[in-house]
Design an enzyme around this catalytic site. Structure first.
Site, PDB file in Angstrom:
ATOM      1  N   TYR A 239       0.833  -1.209   0.000  1.00 55.66           N
ATOM      2  CA  TYR A 239       0.000   0.000   0.000  1.00 55.66           C
ATOM      3  C   TYR A 239       0.868   1.259   0.000  1.00 55.66           C
ATOM      4  CZ  TYR A 239      -4.489   2.336   0.568  1.00 55.66           C
ATOM      5  OH  TYR A 239      -5.626   3.094   0.370  1.00 55.66           O
ATOM      6  N   LYS A 246      -3.859   8.210   3.104  1.00 57.13           N
ATOM      7  CA  LYS A 246      -5.181   7.938   3.685  1.00 57.13           C
ATOM      8  C   LYS A 246      -5.235   8.349   5.159  1.00 57.13           C
ATOM      9  CE  LYS A 246      -7.530   6.159   0.232  1.00 57.13           C
ATOM     10  NZ  LYS A 246      -8.710   6.855  -0.332  1.00 57.13           N
TER      11      LYS A 246
END
Length: 341
Positions: A239, A246
């Site tokens: 990720y 995020k």
């Protein structure tokens, strides 16, 4: 009693019919929203997005859909990385679209060539107000996400890629919220005056003073909802820089909730943390299928969540049934986020 006003939502970031943004738009229309405006980034997506927006509207007019009454999709272009386009979206395109449509009644083009001015508000009864904004935008450069030659991809993220991921995935929420504020805020309530049986719309702050022959009905508050992922708070393999981006997005959600939820604005701000769904954006994650398989194996439901399920969660927090919820990150991931090993 004055009938309930049609409710309008804006969903940012549709790329195709597998987009979570598209799932959100359909769920909003199945719920309490009568009009949903979706945005696409540029000409690359224009033809396809306009096509399936038109297909939806055609299905409504022919009665092929279960929701066959007063449900309409519109589409507009907006590249979120260009602030001038964001300003135009909220300052011109959306107000003119809402002014031209009583109800509304049709699909907007991606740009307005009309010489129509905002003075049309005196001639058209549609309120200039958004009831919900849904942010479905995230991006990081491919080099920062899929470069298999880098052993430590987060450690080796350069400052330009780091800034790009944060600007588009997180700061864009601040940008769109700032420009959308005049359309979302309850400080500029759209009210209906009842004077001697005549209904007249006013736009402005609610006043406590009124004559004995005049009553006012407030149209209500609004919401902002963003999509996020578990990688904001957990280390998720591959990720990479999207994890910090995020995390930044979720911090923005909490900060905006603190600033915008109290009067006079009364805007609720939340995020839905979705499980991995096979979308165009998700394919930018290296070994994405391995990530999905792990989530499926460990989630309590033992399956993947669907785009429709994510959209339904967004519809709930965006709508009036979630009127007491703000500043929250709500998981829609089959229970995976609660797995302890």
């Amino acid at each position: 009693m004055f009938p309930q006003r049609n409710k309008t939502a804006l969903v940012l970031g549709v790329a195709n019919q597998r987009s979570l943004a598209w799932s959100c738009a359909l769920s909003l229309l199945r719920g309490e929203f009568n009009h949903v405006i979706v945005t696409y980034q540029n000409d690359r997506f224009q033809k396809s997005v306009k096509g399936f927006v038109q297909n939806y509207n055609d299905s409504q007019s022919t009665g092929d859909s279960v929701n066959s009454t007063n449900k309409v999709l519109s589409c507009l272009s907006c590249d979120i990385s260009e602030e001038s386009q964001v300003e135009q979206l909220f300052g011109e395109k959306i107000p003119l679209l809402l002014l031209r449509n009583k109800g509304p009644t049709g699909v907007s083009s991606s740009s307005s060539s009309s010489s129509t001015s905002l003075a049309e508000r005196d001639l058209v009864s549609a309120p200039i107000k958004l009831d919900a904004l849904v942010h479905c935008i995230a991006f990081a450069p491919s080099k920062a996400m899929k470069d298999s030659t880098v052993d430590l991809p987060l450690l080796n993220t350069d400052v330009k890629d780091f800034a790009t991921a944060h600007c588009i995935s997180a700061h864009s929420l601040l940008t769109v919220s700032r420009y959308a504020l005049p359309l979302l805020s309850s400080s500029l309530c759209h009210t209906i005056q009842h004077e001697g049986g005549e209904e007249k719309e006013e736009v402005g702050p609610l006043s406590s003073s009124s004559s004995t022959n005049t009553t006012k009905t407030s149209i209500g508050s609004s919401s902002i909802t963003a999509l996020t992922y578990l990688g904001s708070t957990r280390a998720v393999r591959n990720y990479n820089v999207m994890g910090p981006a995020k995390a930044s997005l979720e911090a923005c959600v909490r900060g905006l909730a603190m600033e915008l939820s109290p009067p006079p604005h009364c805007i609720r701000v939340n995020a839905i943390s979705a499980g991995p769904v096979n979308t165009l954006a998700a394919r930018g994650i290296r070994n994405f299928n391995d990530m999905r398989h792990q989530v499926q194996e460990r989630s309590f439901l033992k399956r993947h969540v669907t785009g429709e399920e994510v959209g339904n969660a967004v519809e709930f927090v965006a709508g009036s049934r979630a009127s007491g919820i703000t500043g929250q990150v709500i998981f829609c991931d089959g229970g995976y986020s609660s797995w302890g090993g």
